[in-house]
Scaffold this active site. Structure first.
Site, PDB file in Angstrom:
ATOM      1  N   GLN A   9       0.410  -8.777  -6.513  1.00  0.00           N
ATOM      2  CA  GLN A   9      -0.029 -10.166  -6.682  1.00  0.00           C
ATOM      3  C   GLN A   9       0.767 -10.924  -7.753  1.00  0.00           C
ATOM      4  O   GLN A   9       0.674 -12.148  -7.824  1.00  0.00           O
ATOM      5  CB  GLN A   9      -1.526 -10.216  -7.039  1.00  0.00           C
ATOM      6  CG  GLN A   9      -2.453  -9.732  -5.940  1.00  0.00           C
ATOM      7  CD  GLN A   9      -2.532 -10.682  -4.749  1.00  0.00           C
ATOM      8  OE1 GLN A   9      -2.131 -11.845  -4.823  1.00  0.00           O
ATOM      9  NE2 GLN A   9      -3.054 -10.189  -3.639  1.00  0.00           N
ATOM     10  N   THR A  15      14.075   4.485   9.747  1.00  0.00           N
ATOM     11  CA  THR A  15      15.068   3.412   9.865  1.00  0.00           C
ATOM     12  C   THR A  15      14.595   2.200   9.080  1.00  0.00           C
ATOM     13  O   THR A  15      13.456   1.763   9.220  1.00  0.00           O
ATOM     14  CB  THR A  15      15.267   3.047  11.350  1.00  0.00           C
ATOM     15  OG1 THR A  15      15.699   4.225  12.033  1.00  0.00           O
ATOM     16  CG2 THR A  15      16.291   1.935  11.529  1.00  0.00           C
ATOM     17  N   SER A  69       5.137  -6.501  -2.464  1.00  0.00           N
ATOM     18  CA  SER A  69       4.952  -6.607  -1.013  1.00  0.00           C
ATOM     19  C   SER A  69       5.513  -7.938  -0.506  1.00  0.00           C
ATOM     20  O   SER A  69       5.359  -8.971  -1.166  1.00  0.00           O
ATOM     21  CB  SER A  69       3.447  -6.504  -0.717  1.00  0.00           C
ATOM     22  OG  SER A  69       3.202  -6.689   0.651  1.00  0.00           O
ATOM     23  N   GLY A  70       6.121  -7.910   0.690  1.00  0.00           N
ATOM     24  CA  GLY A  70       6.759  -9.122   1.213  1.00  0.00           C
ATOM     25  C   GLY A  70       5.796 -10.228   1.610  1.00  0.00           C
ATOM     26  O   GLY A  70       6.059 -11.403   1.376  1.00  0.00           O
ATOM     27  N   CYS A 107      -8.986  -7.808   1.288  1.00  0.00           N
ATOM     28  CA  CYS A 107      -8.797  -6.421   1.690  1.00  0.00           C
ATOM     29  C   CYS A 107     -10.125  -5.712   1.826  1.00  0.00           C
ATOM     30  O   CYS A 107     -10.287  -4.841   2.652  1.00  0.00           O
ATOM     31  CB  CYS A 107      -7.940  -5.687   0.667  1.00  0.00           C
ATOM     32  SG  CYS A 107      -6.367  -6.465   0.472  1.00  0.00           S
ATOM     33  N   THR A 117       0.842  -1.210   0.000  1.00  0.00           N
ATOM     34  CA  THR A 117       0.000   0.000   0.000  1.00  0.00           C
ATOM     35  C   THR A 117       0.871   1.251   0.000  1.00  0.00           C
ATOM     36  O   THR A 117       0.628   2.192  -0.766  1.00  0.00           O
ATOM     37  CB  THR A 117      -0.925  -0.014   1.245  1.00  0.00           C
ATOM     38  OG1 THR A 117      -1.756  -1.176   1.174  1.00  0.00           O
ATOM     39  CG2 THR A 117      -1.780   1.240   1.316  1.00  0.00           C
TER      40      THR A 117
HETATM   41  N1  PLP Z   1      -2.164  -4.287  -4.321  1.00  0.00           N
HETATM   42  C1  PLP Z   1      -2.738  -5.491  -4.480  1.00  0.00           C
HETATM   43  C2  PLP Z   1      -3.081  -5.951  -5.849  1.00  0.00           C
HETATM   44  C3  PLP Z   1      -3.002  -6.300  -3.370  1.00  0.00           C
HETATM   45  O1  PLP Z   1      -3.587  -7.487  -3.526  1.00  0.00           O
HETATM   46  C4  PLP Z   1      -2.651  -5.824  -2.072  1.00  0.00           C
HETATM   47  C5  PLP Z   1      -2.981  -6.621  -0.880  1.00  0.00           C
HETATM   48  O2  PLP Z   1      -3.876  -7.442  -0.878  1.00  0.00           O
HETATM   49  C6  PLP Z   1      -2.036  -4.569  -1.978  1.00  0.00           C
HETATM   50  C7  PLP Z   1      -1.807  -3.829  -3.121  1.00  0.00           C
HETATM   51  C8  PLP Z   1      -1.622  -4.016  -0.652  1.00  0.00           C
HETATM   52  O3  PLP Z   1      -0.487  -4.676  -0.166  1.00  0.00           O
HETATM   53  P1  PLP Z   1      -0.137  -4.626   1.394  1.00  0.00           P
HETATM   54  O4  PLP Z   1      -1.083  -5.553   2.086  1.00  0.00           O
HETATM   55  O5  PLP Z   1       1.286  -5.088   1.483  1.00  0.00           O
HETATM   56  O6  PLP Z   1      -0.299  -3.219   1.825  1.00  0.00           O
END
Ligand code: PLP
Length: 388
Positions: free
Chosen positions: A184, A242, A204-205, A330, A75
């Protein structure tokens, strides 16, 4: 709780950390715990961990190490790319383009910019959830500063023709930045920002068996971003704070483990997904959202069951130790109609009927059989329950 019996099919929400990743992070928490900005030995060893992780991730994306920035999540990477990119370029123009099926991290960043006076064009998709490069090109104007199109959709698994879209954007306006939310798709598909004309790429990790709390942003040479975090000037002032050394090292190791085995893993995921499709397709009133062939993501399957509410199915499966999500995880915290399902033309009476099964390399073929059987058995029972 019977840990053994659990079947976890919510890997697009988050994944279980690889044991090797947990072990590495534990070592860093306990041994290399220094601040990478410190000048003493502890700082230097922590800094070495950062350098190594950056090298690994740069190698995977085939980009230079200096083009990578670490954030707190996907995000934040999307926010920094879109808001930071738009603010830095606003003297050139205030027009942005995105699609109707983006994750809220993108859609809400766009809304935020709209409230600041930017104009946003939201492109539709076809029934398969695909954006056409021609439609993107036609929407680009001389004042378009940024286009954001996701790589893999988190709800239905549609995979956009990112390279063709990138080409179309640059042909229409070479100055327009191209941002791709690859949260994804990263480590599920080969994503090469330079080849695909991508200026900004977010990952994203925790979606790749790495830890939560770590995100990655690739920023191409010459692209200026207005920082969103202000402070100690870490990461060249682009992202103060940091660095999360254990998280960064953990994400890099997870990415290395997955990307080192990309083709074999894709085959394994595809075979499991195709097995699910074959079994579920035999059940009356079951349909799939988006494409079911190999052009879609190998790990995401969106299943629409007429007459059965997703939430009811989710909890009934949970009782059997099978974890799935309704639509996208989400949005399930904040129930609202799924933008993606609406955009692909899902009938409004069936908007609540989709569950998402998302796989990982930790799943097995046997789990697919057990899950499909459980769904088949539950449908007649749950439908009776709904029709009271
Ligand atoms: N973008 C997509 C396509 C996602 O599926 C997600 C999380 O589900 C995100 C962004 C956000 O990632 P994060 O959970 O690491 O903030």
């Amino acid at each position: 709780m019977n840990e053994k019996r659990d079947i976890y099919l919510d890997n697009s929400a988050t994944t279980r950390v690889f044991p090797e990743v947990a072990a590495l992070m534990n070592e860093i928490f306990l041994e290399d715990y220094g601040n990478p900005s410190s000048m003493h030995h502890r700082g230097v060893t922590a800094e070495r961990r950062l350098v190594q992780a950056r090298k690994t991730l740069a190698g995977i994306l085939k980009v230079k190490e200096k083009n990578l920035y670490f954030t707190s999540c996907g995000t934040e990477s999307d926010n920094l790319a879109i808001i930071g990119g738009a603010l830095a370029a606003q003297r050139r123009g205030r027009h942005l383009i995105t699609t109707r099926i983006e994750h809220p991290a993108v859609l809400e960043s766009m809304k935020y910019l709209e409230a600041q006076g930017f104009e946003v064009t939201r492109l539709g998709v076809d029934r398969d959830g695909l954006v056409s490069p021609e439609a993107v090109a036609a929407a680009v104007r001389p004042d378009t500063v940024l286009v954001s199109v996701m790589h893999t959709n988190n709800e239905i698994g549609s995979v956009q023709p990112v390279e063709e879209i990138g080409q179309a954007v640059k042909r229409a306006n070479p100055q327009t930045l191209f941002h791709v939310d690859a949260v994804q798709g990263f480590c599920k598909d080969l994503i090469l920002p330079k080849k695909m004309h991508i200026d900004l790429l977010a990952a994203s990790g925790h979606k790749i068996h790495g830890p939560k709390g770590i995100g990655l942003l690739y920023v191409a040479d010459g692209v200026r971003l207005e920082p969103l975090m202000h402070g100690g000037g870490q990461q060249g002032g682009m992202r103060s704070g940091t660095e999360n050394v254990p998280g960064i090292a953990g994400m890099a190791l997870a990415a290395q483990m997955l990307c080192g085995n990309l083709e074999a893993d894709r085959e394994k995921l595809s075979a499991m997904k195709q097995r699910l499709i074959a079994l579920l397709a035999q059940i009356p009133d079951v349909e799939f959202n988006g494409r079911t062939d190999e052009t879609a993501a190998p790990h995401i399957l969106s299943v629409r069951i007429r007459g059965v509410r997703a939430e009811v199915m989710l909890h009934a499966l949970e009782d059997k130790g099978i974890y799935v999500s309704s639509g996208s995880a989400c949005s399930s915290n904040h129930p609202r109609p799924s933008e993606t399902l609406a955009a692909i033309g899902t009938p409004s009476a069936e908007m609540d009927n989709s569950i998402r099964l998302s796989l990982s390399v930790m799943n097995t073929m046997e789990e697919m059989d057990v899950t499909a059987q459980a769904i088949a058995e539950l449908i007649p029972f749950l439908r009776k329950f709904v029709r009271r």
